[in-house]
Design an enzyme around this catalytic site. Structure first.
Site, mmCIF file in Angstrom:
data_model
loop_
_atom_site.group_PDB
_atom_site.id
_atom_site.type_symbol
_atom_site.label_atom_id
_atom_site.label_comp_id
_atom_site.label_asym_id
_atom_site.label_seq_id
_atom_site.Cartn_x
_atom_site.Cartn_y
_atom_site.Cartn_z
ATOM 1 N N THR A 188 -5.176 13.551 -6.834
ATOM 2 C CA THR A 188 -4.692 12.656 -5.795
ATOM 3 C C THR A 188 -5.384 11.319 -5.928
ATOM 4 O O THR A 188 -6.234 11.132 -6.771
ATOM 5 C CB THR A 188 -4.949 13.239 -4.402
ATOM 6 O OG1 THR A 188 -4.416 12.354 -3.432
ATOM 7 C CG2 THR A 188 -6.426 13.430 -4.161
ATOM 8 N N LYS A 243 -7.446 11.132 0.508
ATOM 9 C CA LYS A 243 -6.782 9.921 0.984
ATOM 10 C C LYS A 243 -5.661 9.577 0.022
ATOM 11 O O LYS A 243 -5.680 9.916 -1.161
ATOM 12 C CB LYS A 243 -7.756 8.757 1.114
ATOM 13 C CG LYS A 243 -8.415 8.270 -0.150
ATOM 14 C CD LYS A 243 -7.622 7.337 -1.025
ATOM 15 C CE LYS A 243 -7.073 6.173 -0.234
ATOM 16 N NZ LYS A 243 -6.235 5.303 -1.161
ATOM 17 N N THR A 284 -7.178 3.894 2.982
ATOM 18 C CA THR A 284 -6.713 2.527 2.721
ATOM 19 C C THR A 284 -5.443 2.300 3.541
ATOM 20 O O THR A 284 -5.523 1.935 4.711
ATOM 21 C CB THR A 284 -6.486 2.271 1.216
ATOM 22 O OG1 THR A 284 -5.678 3.314 0.665
ATOM 23 C CG2 THR A 284 -7.809 2.216 0.474
ATOM 24 N N SER A 340 -2.431 -8.693 1.924
ATOM 25 C CA SER A 340 -2.708 -9.679 2.982
ATOM 26 C C SER A 340 -3.706 -9.119 3.996
ATOM 27 O O SER A 340 -4.006 -7.963 4.008
ATOM 28 C CB SER A 340 -1.412 -10.053 3.688
ATOM 29 O OG SER A 340 -0.830 -8.927 4.290
ATOM 30 N N ASN A 384 4.189 -2.431 1.156
ATOM 31 C CA ASN A 384 3.730 -2.831 -0.176
ATOM 32 C C ASN A 384 3.922 -4.319 -0.424
ATOM 33 O O ASN A 384 3.205 -4.904 -1.243
ATOM 34 C CB ASN A 384 4.427 -1.984 -1.227
ATOM 35 C CG ASN A 384 3.802 -0.606 -1.326
ATOM 36 O OD1 ASN A 384 2.774 -0.427 -1.948
ATOM 37 N ND2 ASN A 384 4.419 0.372 -0.675
ATOM 38 N N GLU A 440 3.658 6.176 2.718
ATOM 39 C CA GLU A 440 3.963 4.851 3.255
ATOM 40 C C GLU A 440 5.424 4.773 3.702
ATOM 41 O O GLU A 440 6.344 4.895 2.897
ATOM 42 C CB GLU A 440 3.662 3.786 2.207
ATOM 43 C CG GLU A 440 2.170 3.643 1.945
ATOM 44 C CD GLU A 440 1.841 2.742 0.780
ATOM 45 O OE1 GLU A 440 0.674 2.355 0.653
ATOM 46 O OE2 GLU A 440 2.742 2.428 -0.024
#
Length: 409
Positions: free
Chosen positions: A193, A182, A156, A409, A404, A280
């Site tokens: 996870t 992932k 993702t 979007s 985040n 991230e």
């Protein structure tokens, strides 16, 4: 950019006899993106898993638990990205069941033999029609050497696919373990996870799998945190096809059981650490080690207090040796009778704190030298026992907020 992590070499990912993988583009959320994966298992395979402890768990997690508890012989795993099918109520459950029924019909198996998994945006209706439409293409793509494509297909917000593989000798026979995972955000799994799958051809008593997958999760995925959030969809699954031609492993404490256990933990830790390295906005990979605790539980309290602290994580991002933040985190970790005068703190090779106070030889430029590195170790000794625990985390950067803020979007 991930921290010292590159995409796996497809040639390094050993096929596991009895496992085939097929990936396709179903347009679940975005066009031209691999977002639907099917993993098909030969008859006779066994599966065990651990799942999120978030009480607001997603529909596929509920169904996986239901199917595994019923003792169905799992023959297929179905994974979609782009939509978590969480917070969707009865409709989400119905759609997840519908996806299992559709795949089962195409494979000529029972719906209870399918485990569904979803990851992506929460509280949006699962486009099950797109999943069903994409299934024939995923099945047509099935092959045993598609682990690298499967790693891509379950991503993702990940920037890089995550996969690991190893082979060990058991009873003079080569045994394979290969896995994918992932995750990049909403990571404090508290079980496993975001999504992780490891398969092996080891011939092991199926009754041992649940203990084995639980132990592997506790040693790997349960030791990572990016942002302290536990997802609604966390799942870690262990598949054993039993096709290796060695004597069946009947005990995890046997020599053969220990070899398999060590190999599974190694693969699981590589996958878990890859998630942190691809956190991230991450710019630094941080190992937090707590020694000298009275028990492992209090060591984990201290480790996670450090690893979760926004103040600590932003200091690492800024390469600012404001190391009092680490001591403060240890102090509020929840160890009620902690004696601060016993605590030692090292930042890599730099002795920062001795007996609860600043080490007389510590210089801020030494701390800053370490803080500028892309890989950093924090070692705290509580000096109150012999227990220890290790947690892996990353820094918290501006990009984490940006990613985040724009996620939907």
């Amino acid at each position: 950019m991930p921290v010292n992590l590159s995409a796996p070499d497809p040639a390094s990912l050993h096929p596991v006899p009895g496992v085939r993988l097929g990936i396709t583009q179903a347009g679940i959320r975005k066009a031209d993106r691999r977002d639907l994966s099917v993993i098909v298992l030969d008859e006779g395979a066994s599966v065990a898993g651990v799942f999120t402890k978030n009480r607001f768990c997603a529909a596929p997690v509920q169904i996986c638990r239901e199917h595994l508890a019923a003792g169905a012989a799992v023959r297929a795993i179905l994974v979609n990205t782009g939509n978590a099918n969480a917070g969707t109520g009865a409709d989400g459950l119905a759609r997840a069941h519908q996806s299992c029924e559709a795949l089962a019909a195409l494979l000529n198996i029972q719906p209870q033999q399918v485990l569904p998994f979803s990851t992506g945006v929460i509280m949006e209706t699962l486009p099950v029609d797109r999943i069903i439409k994409g299934l024939p293409a995923a099945i047509a793509a099935l092959r045993p050497d598609a682990w690298d494509e499967a790693a891509l297909g379950i991503m993702t917000t990940d920037t890089i696919p995550k996969a690991a593989s190893t082979q060990v000798q058991i009873g003079g026979v080569t045994v394979t373990l290969t896995g994918i995972s992932k995750g990049a955000g909403m990571i404090r799994p508290n079980m496993a996870t975001m999504l992780g799958y490891v398969a092996t051809d080891a011939n092991i008593n199926p009754a041992l799998l649940q203990a084995l997958v639980t132990e592997a999760a506790d040693a790997s995925f349960n030791r990572i945190t990016i942002d302290g959030d536990t997802s609604t969809n966390d799942s870690f699954v262990l598949i054993a096809t039993h096709q290796a031609k060695h004597a069946r492993i009947e005990s995890l404490s046997s020599a053969e059981g220990q070899v398999l256990r060590a190999a599974l933990i190694e693969v699981s830790q590589r996958l878990a650490q890859a998630i942190v390295r691809d956190g991230e906005g991450a710019t630094k990979f941080i190992t937090v080690q707590i020694d000298g605790g009275r028990n492992e539980a209090e060591c984990k309290l201290a480790a996670y207090a450090i690893a979760h602290s926004p103040l600590v994580k932003t200091a690492f991002f800024a390469s600012d040796p404001n190391l009092g933040r680490i001591l403060a985190a240890v102090g509020y970790a929840g160890i009620d009778d902690l004696d601060q005068t016993l605590i030692d703190l090292h930042l890599d090779d730099v002795h920062v704190v001795r007996a609860g106070g600043r080490h007389p030889d510590y210089r801020e430029e030494d701390g800053q030298r370490v803080m500028k590195q892309s890989e950093i170790s924090v070692r705290v000794n509580l000096n109150r026992g012999a227990a220890s625990a290790t947690v892996w985390t990353c820094d918290l950067s501006h990009d984490y907020v940006t990613i985040n803020a724009d996620y939907r979007s």
